[in-house]
Every structure is written in C-alpha cells, then in structure tokens.
Design an enzyme around this catalytic site. Structure first.
Site, PDB file in Angstrom:
ATOM      1  N   ASP A 133       0.829  -1.209   0.000  1.00 41.72           N
ATOM      2  CA  ASP A 133       0.000   0.000   0.000  1.00 41.72           C
ATOM      3  C   ASP A 133       0.864   1.261   0.000  1.00 41.72           C
ATOM      4  O   ASP A 133       0.607   2.206   0.737  1.00 41.72           O
ATOM      5  CB  ASP A 133      -0.962  -0.008   1.193  1.00 41.72           C
ATOM      6  CG  ASP A 133      -2.024   1.093   1.115  1.00 41.72           C
ATOM      7  OD1 ASP A 133      -2.305   1.569  -0.002  1.00 41.72           O
ATOM      8  OD2 ASP A 133      -2.570   1.477   2.173  1.00 41.72           O
ATOM      9  N   HIS A 176      -3.764   0.724  11.425  1.00 40.58           N
ATOM     10  CA  HIS A 176      -3.471  -0.656  11.087  1.00 40.58           C
ATOM     11  C   HIS A 176      -1.973  -0.907  11.032  1.00 40.58           C
ATOM     12  O   HIS A 176      -1.170   0.031  10.927  1.00 40.58           O
ATOM     13  CB  HIS A 176      -4.091  -1.031   9.730  1.00 40.58           C
ATOM     14  CG  HIS A 176      -3.852  -0.011   8.663  1.00 40.58           C
ATOM     15  ND1 HIS A 176      -4.762   0.978   8.352  1.00 40.58           N
ATOM     16  CD2 HIS A 176      -2.792   0.204   7.840  1.00 40.58           C
ATOM     17  CE1 HIS A 176      -4.288   1.741   7.389  1.00 40.58           C
ATOM     18  NE2 HIS A 176      -3.082   1.295   7.051  1.00 40.58           N
ATOM     19  N   GLN A 244      -3.309  -5.607   5.923  1.00 34.91           N
ATOM     20  CA  GLN A 244      -3.260  -4.518   6.894  1.00 34.91           C
ATOM     21  C   GLN A 244      -4.330  -4.763   7.961  1.00 34.91           C
ATOM     22  O   GLN A 244      -5.526  -4.625   7.697  1.00 34.91           O
ATOM     23  CB  GLN A 244      -3.495  -3.167   6.204  1.00 34.91           C
ATOM     24  CG  GLN A 244      -2.350  -2.744   5.293  1.00 34.91           C
ATOM     25  CD  GLN A 244      -2.718  -1.595   4.373  1.00 34.91           C
ATOM     26  OE1 GLN A 244      -3.615  -1.724   3.535  1.00 34.91           O
ATOM     27  NE2 GLN A 244      -2.040  -0.469   4.514  1.00 34.91           N
ATOM     28  N   ARG A 274       2.248  12.986  10.563  1.00 38.21           N
ATOM     29  CA  ARG A 274       1.027  12.905   9.754  1.00 38.21           C
ATOM     30  C   ARG A 274       0.258  11.678  10.241  1.00 38.21           C
ATOM     31  O   ARG A 274       0.682  10.548  10.041  1.00 38.21           O
ATOM     32  CB  ARG A 274       1.376  12.776   8.270  1.00 38.21           C
ATOM     33  CG  ARG A 274       0.174  12.563   7.347  1.00 38.21           C
ATOM     34  CD  ARG A 274       0.685  12.296   5.933  1.00 38.21           C
ATOM     35  NE  ARG A 274      -0.374  12.040   4.980  1.00 38.21           N
ATOM     36  CZ  ARG A 274      -0.929  10.844   4.751  1.00 38.21           C
ATOM     37  NH1 ARG A 274      -0.534   9.790   5.450  1.00 38.21           N
ATOM     38  NH2 ARG A 274      -1.873  10.699   3.855  1.00 38.21           N
ATOM     39  N   ASP A 276      -1.961   9.102   9.897  1.00 36.13           N
ATOM     40  CA  ASP A 276      -2.591   8.473   8.742  1.00 36.13           C
ATOM     41  C   ASP A 276      -3.830   7.689   9.147  1.00 36.13           C
ATOM     42  O   ASP A 276      -3.845   6.981  10.159  1.00 36.13           O
ATOM     43  CB  ASP A 276      -1.587   7.536   8.060  1.00 36.13           C
ATOM     44  CG  ASP A 276      -2.167   6.862   6.839  1.00 36.13           C
ATOM     45  OD1 ASP A 276      -2.333   7.555   5.819  1.00 36.13           O
ATOM     46  OD2 ASP A 276      -2.476   5.669   6.910  1.00 36.13           O
ATOM     47  N   GLU A 318      -4.602  13.328   8.882  1.00 29.59           N
ATOM     48  CA  GLU A 318      -4.920  12.896   7.524  1.00 29.59           C
ATOM     49  C   GLU A 318      -6.364  12.393   7.562  1.00 29.59           C
ATOM     50  O   GLU A 318      -6.628  11.201   7.649  1.00 29.59           O
ATOM     51  CB  GLU A 318      -3.955  11.798   7.062  1.00 29.59           C
ATOM     52  CG  GLU A 318      -4.055  11.472   5.580  1.00 29.59           C
ATOM     53  CD  GLU A 318      -4.962  10.281   5.269  1.00 29.59           C
ATOM     54  OE1 GLU A 318      -5.501  10.218   4.149  1.00 29.59           O
ATOM     55  OE2 GLU A 318      -5.126   9.425   6.156  1.00 29.59           O
ATOM     56  N   HIS A 387       0.224  12.606  -3.115  1.00 30.12           N
ATOM     57  CA  HIS A 387       0.593  11.266  -3.591  1.00 30.12           C
ATOM     58  C   HIS A 387      -0.618  10.428  -3.939  1.00 30.12           C
ATOM     59  O   HIS A 387      -0.502   9.389  -4.592  1.00 30.12           O
ATOM     60  CB  HIS A 387       1.382  10.544  -2.501  1.00 30.12           C
ATOM     61  CG  HIS A 387       0.519  10.132  -1.357  1.00 30.12           C
ATOM     62  ND1 HIS A 387      -0.014  11.045  -0.457  1.00 30.12           N
ATOM     63  CD2 HIS A 387       0.053   8.920  -0.970  1.00 30.12           C
ATOM     64  CE1 HIS A 387      -0.754  10.399   0.417  1.00 30.12           C
ATOM     65  NE2 HIS A 387      -0.736   9.128   0.148  1.00 30.12           N
ATOM     66  N   ASP A 388      -1.807  10.847  -3.500  1.00 32.79           N
ATOM     67  CA  ASP A 388      -3.005  10.024  -3.607  1.00 32.79           C
ATOM     68  C   ASP A 388      -3.809  10.395  -4.850  1.00 32.79           C
ATOM     69  O   ASP A 388      -3.530  11.380  -5.538  1.00 32.79           O
ATOM     70  CB  ASP A 388      -3.869  10.206  -2.361  1.00 32.79           C
ATOM     71  CG  ASP A 388      -4.334   8.886  -1.782  1.00 32.79           C
ATOM     72  OD1 ASP A 388      -4.398   7.898  -2.536  1.00 32.79           O
ATOM     73  OD2 ASP A 388      -4.636   8.838  -0.577  1.00 32.79           O
ATOM     74  N   ARG A 512      -2.002   4.932  -9.163  1.00 31.11           N
ATOM     75  CA  ARG A 512      -1.578   6.150  -8.476  1.00 31.11           C
ATOM     76  C   ARG A 512      -0.077   6.394  -8.648  1.00 31.11           C
ATOM     77  O   ARG A 512       0.391   7.529  -8.501  1.00 31.11           O
ATOM     78  CB  ARG A 512      -1.938   6.086  -6.990  1.00 31.11           C
ATOM     79  CG  ARG A 512      -3.434   6.177  -6.723  1.00 31.11           C
ATOM     80  CD  ARG A 512      -3.753   6.010  -5.254  1.00 31.11           C
ATOM     81  NE  ARG A 512      -3.350   4.686  -4.766  1.00 31.11           N
ATOM     82  CZ  ARG A 512      -3.493   4.298  -3.499  1.00 31.11           C
ATOM     83  NH1 ARG A 512      -4.017   5.115  -2.608  1.00 31.11           N
ATOM     84  NH2 ARG A 512      -3.113   3.085  -3.123  1.00 31.11           N
TER      85      ARG A 512
END
Length: 640
Positions: A133, A176, A244, A274, A276, A318, A387-388, A512
């Site tokens: 991921d 996770h 995950q 960050r 996540d 995030e 990045h997403d 991506r």
C-alpha cells in the site's frame, strides 16, 4: 487520577531540579487533558493506564537529546511556528527524490533554495515486503526501509535538516499494521494479549453486522472489510487491504504502544507526525466506523502526553472527510484547538480542480463559505496535488446551493479529468471505478491534469501557455489561501505522468504510481540554462510566488480566507482581514480576458489598491479591471 501524591512521587525520578520542574510544570498543564480524555474513552481502566503512560513519558523525557530540548523551549516561545507566511512544505518519496536518506541530505541545499521549511518524506518506516500500500503497511515502526538506510541515518538527516531550519515530517499509520508486524505475529502464535490488539471474530456474525454500514475503501482489489486468517482461527478487521490489520484502540495497551512509538520517533528528530487514516480508529456497530467521538479523545490525549515530553512536536490529521466532520480534527467544543495542529484542506484541492474544469467558481465559493471557522491556533495544509488519487468529494448539499446535481457534477469531473469529456485538456487515469455508486477517482500529476502533457504533444505554444497558466493559478490560490502550502515533489518542474509505473510488478495494479515519478535532476539542472523550457517557466513563476508570500504578513494562518460574492462566475474573490489591513485576492479561472467590475473591489479596499504579485497599482475608481487569462491578484490598500 493525577493526584498530588502521584505527582510528588515523580520528583525523585529526576537528578536535576530544573528538569523536574520543567516536566512537572508541563504535566500540571497537560496532565488534566490527558487524564480526562483517557477516562472518556476507557472509563475506570484509565486509572491503571495512566501510571504506565507516565513511565513511558519519563523514559522519553530523560532520553530526549539536548538540541531537541532547546527546540522545545523555542517552540513554546513561538507557538505559531507552523502558521508563519514563510512556512512552506515539500512532500516527496525519499527514494524517488534522492535514492536514500543520505541522498536526501545531499539535496537539502535544493530545498533551502526553494524556501522549504517543512519536509514530508512519504512512508519510510519499514513496511512488509512486496505489496505494501505504498508503504502504509508498516511491519516495524522503529526501523526504516533497508534500501533507504538505517534508523540512525534518519536521526542524522533530521539533525541536518533541523540545523538548516527545516522540520522533518513523517507518516504515522495509526489504524493498522502489516500482518508481518510483531504484534500480529504474536497474535497468530496464540498470545492472548496480542490477539486483543486486533479485532478478531470466530465467525461471520459480527463482521456481517458491521458490513451493513461499512463502505469499501478499495472495492476493486480489496473488497470487504474482514479477512479470514487460518492461524488466528478468525476473521480479522482489514479496512484497507487483507495484509493490513486494524488495531483495536479500545484496548488501553494499544494507546500505550503508540505513545511510546511517537515519543521514540520524536526523540529521533521527527517534528510533525502525519496521523494516517485517523478517521477510522474507533469502531461502532451501525455506523460507517469513521469520525467517532472517541477518535478525538484519543488524539487529544496523545497530543497532551506528547506536549509534556516534546512540545516542539505537532500533529497533522490525515482526515479526508466532509467539512462538518473535518473541523473536529482541529478541535471543537472541549477539544477546541487541542487535537491536531494541522489538517489537510482536501475540499480546497478538489474544488480548485472542479473550477478549473468548469471555468466556474460558484461551487468553489459556496463550499468554502460553508466551512466552519477553525481554531485560530491551528492551520490548514493546502495543496494542489498529493501522492493520492483525487476523489471528487463534492457534496450534494454544496452542489445544490449553486443549482447543480452532485452526482452529475462528479460524473462530469471524472469524465473531464480522464480525458473522456469533449474538449478536455486533461490526461488522467481512472482509479477505483465503483460500478455500484459510479464513483471514479482520478490519478495524474498536476501538470498532466492541467493540460501540459496534451499541449506539448500538440506542439501549440498557446496551449502550453494555457497549461502553465492553469498550473500557476492553482499554486497561487494554494499559497494565498492560508495555512501551510504543501508542494508535491516535481510540481515545481511541471513533471508529467510517469507511465512506466506499469513496468514494476508491485506498482502495476495501482495507477496512483503514475503521479509518483522520480525526481528529474537533469531537468532541474537544464532549467538553469534554458529559461524557455516549460519546467523553467513553472519554476520561475513558483519561486516568485513563494518570495511574495514570505514577505506578506496578511498570509499568517491564524487569519482565514472568506469568499466574497463575485459578479463573474469565472472569478473567485477571497477576503482576509489582517490587523495591517484587508487583503482581497482575485483569481480568473478561465482562459479568457475578463473585464471585471471595479466597484466590487472598491467596496473592500477603497479607491486604490496595490497588487503584491506584480507590484502594480490599480485605480478602482475606473469602471473595470482587465483580468488576463488565469490572472491572479493579491490586493491590499494603496497605502499598505
């Protein structure tokens, strides 16, 4: 919980009275917040948890390096360090930017020259091997990817950056861990204590009940939210991917583990975390298991404990959620300004691309107007790209306010940015097409989505001009909106889509990676010799914008931008009320020259105004102002 007796027992843990006073004064300030929020989540179990946390905090406090302690004191004296107009962020993958952590250190001069003061290196803590991921399947929080270097290399890089005034930002995945993480391995081995670190069910009864209201994050390649694990003999919660495993934050031991991780990395020199996937931390039957109240109690408690040990550290949420939910990640009511110090303004990013496609700012203006005010001690993270993928988070309510259909407009945006709409300038790829909902997210670099890839193929200089105009307009709005502007690596060179991602087996299923190109250092050098290159023009324009921003106090992030009514649907107006005077920003989102009524600006600024971007003066007593295609103005009163 934090009784005088408990606090008095802590003083002997210090060899130095000044150290003791510092720790105990901070504990006196933040301890009640820590205790109250722990009790809100864990009830009476918080009484046993707090002494364990104090042990973790004392150990981290004693281990904190002297230069970081000095940074703590400096940040306490300047709590608005993240809000200053000269705060500019840069986001990059370490390997794609410079190969290794040592390589990043060798490129710090490039970042300094650009004016960067905040460097976010994308996931670099050791992930699982193979599919991971994009690095968000962490197998070890206390080690870095072996190809990047060692954890000591990370400390050395952080120290080097800090010495040059750049804060290191890292991802901390809270929801996770990888199934290869020690906690998961020990759970599989039969250790009951570690099994309780996860949500594990013996049959499908509870998972099926939860699935009734749970969305799917990756419906194409990771449908469902639970995975059968033979060694566990149960269904484990896996919101994102089968590998995950969601951690169980209702277990106080999980809170203790993550606080220890945060403080350990903070002592390695990480200044901003960050957080996540923070929206997913708490699970509640009958909900979508996002944005639950306990999430904010947990974050508030983590922040309070971190402030005792390392007050230089900041949290960035995030949370890619609706505006009404997003504000809670910066803090509301009892949490006001005490949860995360920063949050992504995803809506601004989405709405900018929407306005660019439609040449109509009314939806953008309505969406911004509907945002609740943020706490003044917090800041937005504003960005053009990241990045997403881009998910078209346009609410039906916002669309209806300007006479649009939410589903139809989202469909239009997907068509436009995938290049399926007649006359589109964009080159994007569809990511995660959900056939049930019609949802299509979009991958692509900012330059390719803004039309530069298509324009260069056409060989038409006018189309290249328009594409660069769009890119600079978006970056001007990002820089002018307020908060920390986050430059995504390569956007300063207008890098195009990297279709070679499909040649790497672990990247091929995830498009991506098309907007995660490697840094083109040859191009970065070439622009110094040829200012006519599109990359050179983009770079020069961006550097000018950054220079103006640094010397503009009106852009301090404690001040918010508010949309003003605009008589032209192509022109966005934003107002910022600073003690030095009003600032009005003007953005032409069309490729056409516009005669804009001057009275609108005269009502805000008086008879004259100065544009900070061009250092030119405007007489607002005239009937109109001429706005060139994609023109932006940062206007202040003529006397300012």
């Amino acid at each position: 919980m934090l009784t005088p007796e408990l606090v008095s027992r802590l003083r002997p843990a210090f060899d130095d009275d000044r150290d003791a006073d510092t720790f105990l004064l901070r504990l006196e300030r933040y301890g009640p917040e820590l205790a109250d929020n722990l009790r809100a989540v864990y009830g009476e179990r918080a009484d046993a948890l707090l002494p364990e946390l104090l042990e973790v905090m004392l150990h981290a406090y004693h281990a904190r390096p002297a230069d970081l302690r000095r940074l703590d004191e400096a940040r306490l004296l300047r709590p608005d360090w993240l809000q200053a107009p000269d705060m500019v962020g840069y986001v990059a993958y370490a390997d794609r930017f410079a190969g290794t952590l040592k390589g990043v250190g060798e490129k710090v001069g490039y970042l300094q020259d650009l004016g960067v003061k905040y460097l976010h290196l994308m996931p670099l803590l050791r992930p699982r091997d193979g599919e991971n991921d994009g690095g968000y399947a962490v197998a070890d929080y206390r080690a870095v990817r072996e190809d990047l270097g060692s954890i000591d290399d990370l400390s050395a890089l952080a120290r080097d950056l800090r010495g040059k005034g750049i804060s290191l930002v890292l991802d901390l995945v809270l929801n996770h861990v990888a199934e290869e993480h020690e906690w998961a391995v020990r759970a599989r081995a039969g250790e009951a204590g570690y099994r309780d670190y996860f949500y594990v069910y013996p049959d499908r009864e509870q998972p099926d009940a939860f699935e009734q209201t749970l969305p799917e994050v990756f419906p194409d390649f990771a449908p469902g939210n639970f995975t059968w694990d033979e060694a566990l003999g149960g269904w484990v919660w896996t919101t994102f991917n089968r590998y995950q495993w969601d951690v169980n934050w209702s277990n106080p031991a999980v809170f203790r583990e993550y606080l220890d991780i945060i403080l350990t990395l903070a002592n390695r020199g990480v200044e901003v975390f960050r957080l996540d996937a923070i929206a997913f931390l708490w699970k509640r039957l009958g909900t979508d298991c996002q944005n639950q109240p306990e999430v904010h109690h947990l974050t508030h408690a983590l922040r309070a404990a971190t402030r005792v040990v390392a007050p230089a550290v900041a949290f960035k949420a995030e949370a890619i959620v609706a505006p009404g939910d997003l504000i809670h990640y910066l803090g509301s009511r009892d949490h006001h300004g005490r949860v995360s110090d920063m949050a992504y303004h995803n809506s601004l990013m989405v709405q900018m691309w929407s306005a660019l496609a439609s040449r109509d700012v009314r939806l953008l203006s309505a969406a911004l107007a509907a945002f609740p005010p943020k706490p003044t001690n917090t800041t937005w993270g504003s960005y053009v790209r990241c990045h997403d993928d881009i998910g078209w988070a346009v609410s039906d309510e916002d669309a209806a306010r300007v006479g649009l259909s939410g589903p139809e407009h989202r469909r239009f945006l997907s068509d436009f940015y995938s290049g399926d709409f007649a006359g589109s300038f964009a080159r994007g790829l569809v990511f995660q097409h959900n056939l049930q909902t019609g949802d299509r997210r979009i991958s692509g670099t900012a330059a390719s989505l803004a039309g530069l890839e298509q324009a260069l193929e056409s060989g038409d200089p006018a189309r290249v001009d328009d594409a660069l105009g769009r890119l600079l307009l978006l970056h001007t709005l990002m820089l002018g909106f307020g908060g920390v502007p986050l430059l995504y690596m390569g956007d300063e060179l207008a890098l195009l889509n990297d279709y070679a991602f499909a040649d790497t087996p672990e990247h091929a299923p995830d498009n991506r990676w098309v907007h995660r190109p490697r840094m083109d250092w040859a191009l970065a050098k070439a622009i110094q010799d040829d200012p006519t290159l599109p990359a050179a023009r983009m770079n020069a324009g961006l550097r000018h914008l950054l220079a103006v921003r640094r010397r503009t106090p009106h852009l301090h992030a404690s001040i918010e931008s508010h949309p003003l009514p605009s008589p032209d649907p192509c022109v966005l107006l934003l107002r910022r009320e600073h003690p030095l005077g009003v600032m009005v920003q003007v953005y032409n989102f069309s490729e056409h020259q516009i005669q804009f009524p001057a009275y609108v600006l005269r009502d805000q600024l008086g008879d004259g105004a100065r544009d900070l971007l061009s250092d030119s003066h405007f007489h607002l007593t005239r009937p109109t102002l001429t706005l060139a295609p994609f023109r932006a103005l940062w206007l202040v009163g003529a006397e300012a």
